[in-house]
Design a protein around this motif. Structure first.
Motif, PDB file in Angstrom:
ATOM      1  N   LYS A 186       7.447  31.077  59.175  1.00 49.08           N
ATOM      2  CA  LYS A 186       6.549  31.933  58.404  1.00 49.08           C
ATOM      3  C   LYS A 186       7.343  32.621  57.305  1.00 49.08           C
ATOM      4  CE  LYS A 186       3.012  35.493  58.862  1.00 49.08           C
ATOM      5  NZ  LYS A 186       2.297  36.357  59.821  1.00 49.08           N
TER       6      LYS A 186
ATOM      7  N   THR B 166       6.726  35.004  53.791  1.00 50.51           N
ATOM      8  CA  THR B 166       5.762  35.829  53.067  1.00 50.51           C
ATOM      9  C   THR B 166       6.441  36.462  51.868  1.00 50.51           C
ATOM     10  OG1 THR B 166       4.637  36.362  55.135  1.00 50.51           O
ATOM     11  CG2 THR B 166       4.188  37.805  53.279  1.00 50.51           C
TER      12      THR B 166
ATOM     13  N   LYS C 268      -7.367  20.891  54.242  1.00 48.72           N
ATOM     14  CA  LYS C 268      -8.316  21.929  53.868  1.00 48.72           C
ATOM     15  C   LYS C 268      -7.853  22.623  52.599  1.00 48.72           C
ATOM     16  CE  LYS C 268     -10.631  25.816  56.126  1.00 48.72           C
ATOM     17  NZ  LYS C 268     -10.646  26.622  57.362  1.00 48.72           N
TER      18      LYS C 268
ATOM     19  N   GLU D 130      -7.739  30.709  48.151  1.00 47.30           N
ATOM     20  CA  GLU D 130      -7.506  31.323  49.457  1.00 47.30           C
ATOM     21  C   GLU D 130      -6.513  30.577  50.342  1.00 47.30           C
ATOM     22  OE1 GLU D 130     -10.982  32.265  51.771  1.00 47.30           O
ATOM     23  OE2 GLU D 130     -12.069  32.954  49.996  1.00 47.30           O
ATOM     24  N   GLN D 131      -6.680  29.259  50.449  1.00 49.01           N
ATOM     25  CA  GLN D 131      -5.875  28.537  51.442  1.00 49.01           C
ATOM     26  C   GLN D 131      -5.718  27.064  51.080  1.00 49.01           C
ATOM     27  OE1 GLN D 131      -7.562  28.647  55.363  1.00 49.01           O
ATOM     28  NE2 GLN D 131      -5.799  27.675  56.291  1.00 49.01           N
TER      29      GLN D 131
ATOM     30  N   THR E 114      -4.106  23.728  53.293  1.00 49.80           N
ATOM     31  CA  THR E 114      -3.530  23.290  54.567  1.00 49.80           C
ATOM     32  C   THR E 114      -3.301  21.790  54.505  1.00 49.80           C
ATOM     33  OG1 THR E 114      -4.727  25.033  55.732  1.00 49.80           O
ATOM     34  CG2 THR E 114      -3.836  23.242  57.076  1.00 49.80           C
TER      35      THR E 114
ATOM     36  N   SER F 260       0.341  25.717  56.188  1.00 46.68           N
ATOM     37  CA  SER F 260      -0.784  26.486  55.672  1.00 46.68           C
ATOM     38  C   SER F 260      -0.254  27.486  54.659  1.00 46.68           C
ATOM     39  CB  SER F 260      -1.516  27.215  56.798  1.00 46.68           C
ATOM     40  OG  SER F 260      -2.615  27.928  56.278  1.00 46.68           O
TER      41      SER F 260
ATOM     42  N   SER G 194      -1.539  30.508  52.528  1.00 52.40           N
ATOM     43  CA  SER G 194      -2.640  31.452  52.357  1.00 52.40           C
ATOM     44  C   SER G 194      -2.309  32.387  51.202  1.00 52.40           C
ATOM     45  CB  SER G 194      -2.855  32.268  53.634  1.00 52.40           C
ATOM     46  OG  SER G 194      -3.185  31.410  54.704  1.00 52.40           O
ATOM     47  N   LEU G 195      -3.320  32.673  50.397  1.00 51.07           N
ATOM     48  CA  LEU G 195      -3.152  33.525  49.230  1.00 51.07           C
ATOM     49  C   LEU G 195      -4.114  34.702  49.321  1.00 51.07           C
ATOM     50  CD1 LEU G 195      -3.251  30.268  48.222  1.00 51.07           C
ATOM     51  CD2 LEU G 195      -2.264  31.362  46.229  1.00 51.07           C
ATOM     52  N   PHE G 196      -3.615  35.884  48.957  1.00 50.85           N
ATOM     53  CA  PHE G 196      -4.414  37.102  49.003  1.00 50.85           C
ATOM     54  C   PHE G 196      -4.194  37.885  47.716  1.00 50.85           C
ATOM     55  CE2 PHE G 196      -2.884  35.984  53.211  1.00 50.85           C
ATOM     56  CZ  PHE G 196      -4.054  35.950  53.968  1.00 50.85           C
TER      57      PHE G 196
ATOM     58  N   THR H 157      -0.334  38.647  43.794  1.00 46.78           N
ATOM     59  CA  THR H 157      -0.804  37.744  44.836  1.00 46.78           C
ATOM     60  C   THR H 157       0.198  37.723  45.978  1.00 46.78           C
ATOM     61  OG1 THR H 157      -1.875  36.355  43.168  1.00 46.78           O
ATOM     62  CG2 THR H 157      -1.462  35.343  45.320  1.00 46.78           C
TER      63      THR H 157
ATOM     64  N   THR I 107       2.978  29.224  56.440  1.00 46.65           N
ATOM     65  CA  THR I 107       3.372  28.951  57.818  1.00 46.65           C
ATOM     66  C   THR I 107       3.495  27.445  57.998  1.00 46.65           C
ATOM     67  OG1 THR I 107       1.074  28.929  58.571  1.00 46.65           O
ATOM     68  CG2 THR I 107       2.261  31.017  58.759  1.00 46.65           C
TER      69      THR I 107
END
Length: 144
Positions: A6, A8, A63, A68-69, A71, A84, A86-88, A95, A100
């Motif tokens: 993971k 970040t 996906k 957002e994502q 995968t 995966s 993931s974006l926020f 951003t 992961t």
């Protein structure tokens, strides 16, 4: 029990710009791969070429949720894993990325692979930032 990688970090750019720089086959060659056969879109099978490692990897896109994502499955570490991204959106121009990769066995080989992938995803984010902030491709010199 297995290990999950993971990583970040934050990118000071709008969410849409960060997302598009990851899925677009032209932009991703500006910081991550030497060549990408197609866009990352759900159901696509994409080939990523890393000339600096003399490697071609098949990416099976599972996906994609816009902005957002993303995968996918691949075998970058020599075993099939699921990644995966993931974006926020945390602020107008900031951003958060959470990457992961699952899963690695809790033995010497699995731990080594997990550490290798952690380094790779850290490099991915650093290179993405350099590209988006300055247009510089940190992989130049590695790929030629």
């Amino acid at each position: 029990m297995n290990i999950q990688v993971k990583v970040t970090d934050h990118v000071v750019r709008p969410l849409e710009k960060v997302f598009n720089s990851i899925i677009d086959p032209v932009q991703i060659t500006k910081y991550f791969v030497s060549n990408a056969s197609d866009q990352l879109s759900e159901g696509n099978k994409v080939t990523w070429v890393f000339k600096d490692y003399n490697v071609e990897l098949n990416v099976e896109v599972l996906k994609v949720i816009e902005n957002e994502q993303i995968t996918f499955n691949w075998e970058a570490s020599g075993i099939k894993t699921r990644v995966s991204i993931s974006l926020f959106s945390e602020e107008k121009n900031k951003t958060k990325l959470v990457i992961t990769e699952d899963s690695f066995e809790t033995n010497k080989e699995g731990i080594a692979k997990a550490l290798q992938q952690t380094q790779g995803w850290t490099d991915f984010i650093c290179s993405l930032k350099a590209y988006l902030y300055t247009g510089i491709n940190l992989r130049n010199g590695k790929m030629n």
